[in-house]
Design an enzyme around this catalytic site. Sequence first.
Site, PDB file in Angstrom:
ATOM      1  N   ASN A  28     -10.127   0.247  -0.004  1.00 36.80           N
ATOM      2  CA  ASN A  28      -8.697   0.026  -0.017  1.00 36.80           C
ATOM      3  C   ASN A  28      -8.310  -0.304  -1.316  1.00 36.80           C
ATOM      4  O   ASN A  28      -8.550  -1.418  -1.588  1.00 36.80           O
ATOM      5  CB  ASN A  28      -8.311  -0.846   1.082  1.00 36.80           C
ATOM      6  CG  ASN A  28      -6.820  -0.730   1.022  1.00 36.80           C
ATOM      7  OD1 ASN A  28      -6.034  -0.187   0.339  1.00 36.80           O
ATOM      8  ND2 ASN A  28      -6.221  -1.195   2.176  1.00 36.80           N
ATOM      9  N   HIS A  55      -3.201   7.575   2.541  1.00 33.57           N
ATOM     10  CA  HIS A  55      -3.624   5.834   2.170  1.00 33.57           C
ATOM     11  C   HIS A  55      -5.160   5.684   2.593  1.00 33.57           C
ATOM     12  O   HIS A  55      -5.336   5.977   3.811  1.00 33.57           O
ATOM     13  CB  HIS A  55      -2.708   4.962   2.416  1.00 33.57           C
ATOM     14  CG  HIS A  55      -2.976   3.340   2.218  1.00 33.57           C
ATOM     15  ND1 HIS A  55      -3.679   3.047   0.938  1.00 33.57           N
ATOM     16  CD2 HIS A  55      -3.270   2.450   3.241  1.00 33.57           C
ATOM     17  CE1 HIS A  55      -4.059   1.736   1.333  1.00 33.57           C
ATOM     18  NE2 HIS A  55      -3.840   1.554   2.450  1.00 33.57           N
ATOM     19  N   CYS A  95       0.740  -1.257  -0.055  1.00 30.98           N
ATOM     20  CA  CYS A  95      -0.040  -0.036  -0.050  1.00 30.98           C
ATOM     21  C   CYS A  95       0.780   1.306   0.234  1.00 30.98           C
ATOM     22  O   CYS A  95       0.340   2.308  -0.154  1.00 30.98           O
ATOM     23  CB  CYS A  95      -1.031  -0.092   1.174  1.00 30.98           C
ATOM     24  SG  CYS A  95      -2.117  -1.378   1.235  1.00 30.98           S
TER      25      CYS A  95
END
Length: 340
Positions: free
Chosen positions: A287, A257, A116
């Site tokens: 996500n 993020h 990520c």
Amino acid sequence: MEKINAIITGVGGYVPDYVLNNEELSRMVDTNDEWIMTRVGIKERRILTEEGLGTSYMARKAAKQLLQKTGVDPDTIDAVIVTTSTADYQFPSTASIVLGKLGLKNAFAFDFWAACCGFLYTLDVASSMIQSGRYKKIIVIGADKMSSVVDYKDRSTCPLFGDGAAAVLVEGTTEQNIGLMDSHFRTDGKGLPFLHLKAGGSVCPPSHFTVDHRLHYLYQEGRTVFRYAVTSMSDDCALIAERNGLNKDNIAYVVPHQANMRIIEAVAKRLDLPMDHVMVNIEHYGNTSAATIPLALWDNEKRLKKGDNMIFTAFGAGFVHGATYYKWAYDGSAATASAK
């Protein structure tokens, strides 16, 4: 010789058409909208459902829109870097597939793996390449088809993830005090037990056993990952802010993020920053791993003004984490409009 700074000169993006909302998800697994919204803040996520299409498809769509918006000559692109955890194949690289589909004649391509944190790390690498003077134009793409590694029988993880891609064009400029200004990155190698995809690599190759025991799906120990993410992202942002004289009065936006709304709120609180200065789209996309930060830029490009002080921050499997101070290089409202 004048110092070369690396700047983003355009943003392109792509999300699949299919929307998997919480109501539909609750018919697949024991969960509900209230449970998901309260814990992570996700209402829906986009899923690439077409058979035979993978991460490279979304990456190519994002890059193609980027090229159209910026009007750049494809033959002037020096490199394509795709950061992803869900590559089309073990090899060749997803970036090489994207390059081939785009028909780029004078570029090289490679993948960058940092989960990520991928976009954050890759942007820094591309910027260093630009600053060296050897390269003029680099396409950086964050793309992940997380639905390909999510177990839709696991209610603790399946609500969290979606599919998407976004691309930025990184170029050089001799204009000072603009572009990528500073970064702080760290890796805590103790993260393996808490967030991983166990099977499919060289340690645990595919077999009947790995398939039967559902080892090809993402595993996450949520509480541990949450705790590390809050601490790491908050500390990284605070360090970058202090090091560069940034505060609530001169930070235009934090771009975090998009993993969990509570993590995002904790980062904003640490910086004493109101939420309208934080880019958030987790409610609609979930996500998307390496795609979350560039997708947030894509969604909010029109709001951005030249000179805006921005902090990008992320945390991912590894445990990898960090923050980047970036000063925006153009007025987003003037960017060429393109249908999403």
